[in-house]
Design a protein around this motif. Structure first.
Motif, PDB file in Angstrom:
ATOM      1  N   CYS A 174       0.868  -1.175   0.000  1.00 12.62           N
ATOM      2  CA  CYS A 174       0.000   0.000   0.000  1.00 12.62           C
ATOM      3  C   CYS A 174       0.902   1.221   0.000  1.00 12.62           C
ATOM      4  O   CYS A 174       2.008   1.187   0.563  1.00 12.62           O
ATOM      5  N   SER A 175       0.484   2.263  -0.625  1.00 16.57           N
ATOM      6  CA  SER A 175       1.348   3.443  -0.725  1.00 16.57           C
ATOM      7  C   SER A 175       1.667   4.045   0.632  1.00 16.57           C
ATOM      8  O   SER A 175       2.584   4.854   0.757  1.00 16.57           O
ATOM      9  N   THR A 176       0.927   3.639   1.659  1.00 11.92           N
ATOM     10  CA  THR A 176       1.189   4.152   3.003  1.00 11.92           C
ATOM     11  C   THR A 176       2.046   3.192   3.822  1.00 11.92           C
ATOM     12  O   THR A 176       2.349   3.472   4.987  1.00 11.92           O
ATOM     13  N   ALA A 210       5.929   5.092  -0.725  1.00 11.97           N
ATOM     14  CA  ALA A 210       5.478   6.479  -0.624  1.00 11.97           C
ATOM     15  C   ALA A 210       6.118   7.348  -1.693  1.00 11.97           C
ATOM     16  O   ALA A 210       5.523   8.358  -2.101  1.00 11.97           O
ATOM     17  N   SER A 213       8.051   4.211  -7.626  1.00  2.00           N
ATOM     18  CA  SER A 213       7.023   3.741  -8.551  1.00  2.00           C
ATOM     19  C   SER A 213       6.938   2.221  -8.555  1.00  2.00           C
ATOM     20  O   SER A 213       7.922   1.510  -8.293  1.00  2.00           O
ATOM     21  N   ILE A 238       1.855  -1.409  -6.220  1.00  2.00           N
ATOM     22  CA  ILE A 238       1.551  -0.445  -5.154  1.00  2.00           C
ATOM     23  C   ILE A 238       0.085  -0.021  -5.294  1.00  2.00           C
ATOM     24  O   ILE A 238      -0.324   0.534  -6.324  1.00  2.00           O
ATOM     25  N   ASN A 239      -0.691  -0.309  -4.277  1.00  2.00           N
ATOM     26  CA  ASN A 239      -2.101   0.058  -4.263  1.00  2.00           C
ATOM     27  C   ASN A 239      -2.302   1.343  -3.463  1.00  2.00           C
ATOM     28  O   ASN A 239      -1.656   1.553  -2.422  1.00  2.00           O
ATOM     29  N   ALA A 240      -3.226   2.178  -3.956  1.00  2.00           N
ATOM     30  CA  ALA A 240      -3.563   3.405  -3.220  1.00  2.00           C
ATOM     31  C   ALA A 240      -4.521   3.068  -2.087  1.00  2.00           C
ATOM     32  O   ALA A 240      -5.384   2.189  -2.229  1.00  2.00           O
ATOM     33  N   PRO A 241      -4.423   3.742  -0.953  1.00  2.00           N
ATOM     34  CA  PRO A 241      -5.331   3.457   0.168  1.00  2.00           C
ATOM     35  C   PRO A 241      -6.730   3.967  -0.150  1.00  2.00           C
ATOM     36  O   PRO A 241      -6.913   4.910  -0.925  1.00  2.00           O
ATOM     37  N   THR A 243     -10.278   5.950   0.351  1.00  4.14           N
ATOM     38  CA  THR A 243     -10.609   7.246   0.947  1.00  4.14           C
ATOM     39  C   THR A 243     -12.078   7.235   1.389  1.00  4.14           C
ATOM     40  O   THR A 243     -12.995   7.054   0.573  1.00  4.14           O
TER      41      THR A 243
END
Length: 251
Positions: A174-176, A210, A213, A238-241, A243
């Protein structure tokens, strides 16, 4: 009364074609000096020189004073060619190289009839498999036909280990997420010390979702010649969290 001439007792001489000149006269026991030689090649000084003369039967004749007859004796010369083990050589192989026939690695034109001795003194088949055989100095010996001595040549073999980059791996982050080790995602037992390349510059073998790429990152380990470089990949997703928006209120 005239004494009978004495040309000595017939004998034989075995030489190697690389020997120095030898006296045939000295081999005729009791022979008188002053006689004449005849044979396959002209004789100078009663000597046989393998470098310039042909083997065969050489006759030494001492003339008798009439009515005494001439006396003759022979020296039968046989000549052997020296063995040829080739010239010393050194080779470097990779541990993954196919087996080689060692005699073909020697310099010159070695006879194929010799035997090999391994570095520890044991016998060797003459084939070298870098995957299993020990590196070191192998000795090739060709037996000479008497009186020629044996001939020896050595082959110094160095084996470099093939580099191991491991097997391909994959990681989804995850990107975080905190930074993760790319090296740890490789399968097998990859060698340390390789370099990474990919969509983003890699520092310390880590992937930081974070700032970096997603994509395919390649790990390369340099091989010592003649070993080629080895490489493997880690595919990073990489997956975006999600929202959920911000808190709100309604009346």
């Amino acid at each position: 009364v005239y004494p009978l001439p004495n040309a000595g007792v017939p004998t034989s001489l075995s030489v190697c074609s690389t020997d120095a000149a030898q006296s045939m006269f000295a081999l005729l026991a009791g022979a008188q000096a002053g006689g004449a030689w005849s044979g396959p090649s002209p004789v100078v000084g009663g000597n046989y020189n393998p470098a310039t003369m042909n083997p065969g039967v050489y006759t030494y004749t001492v003339n008798g004073t009439a009515p005494c007859p001439n006396a003759t004796a022979t020296v039968t010369v046989s000549e052997s060619a020296p063995p040829d083990a080739g010239l010393d050589a050194s080779i470097t192989l990779c541990s993954t190289t196919a087996p080689v026939v060692m005699v073909t690695q020697l310099g010159g034109a070695p006879d194929g009839t010799g035997t090999w001795t391994a570095p520890g003194g044991g016998a060797s088949s003459g084939g070298f498999d870098p995957a299993v055989d020990p590196a070191g100095v192998y000795t090739y010996t060709v037996t000479g036909t008497s009186p020629c001595p044996n001939d020896v040549a050595t082959l110094n073999i160095t084996v470099n280990l093939a580099p191991i980059a491991g097997t391909p791996g994959a990681i989804t982050l995850c990107s975080t997420d905190a930074p993760a080790s790319l090296f740890a995602q490789l399968g097998g037992t990859p060698d340390a010390g390789g370099t990474w390349s990919g969509p983003s510059a890699v520092v310390g073998g880590m992937i930081d979702p974070a700032v970096m790429s997603a994509g395919v990152y390649t790990y390369t380990v340099i091989g010592a010649a003649p070993c080629v470089n080895a490489s493997s990949t880690v595919t990073v997703t990489i997956n975006a969290p999600p929202t959920a928006g911000s808190d709100g209120a309604i009346t």
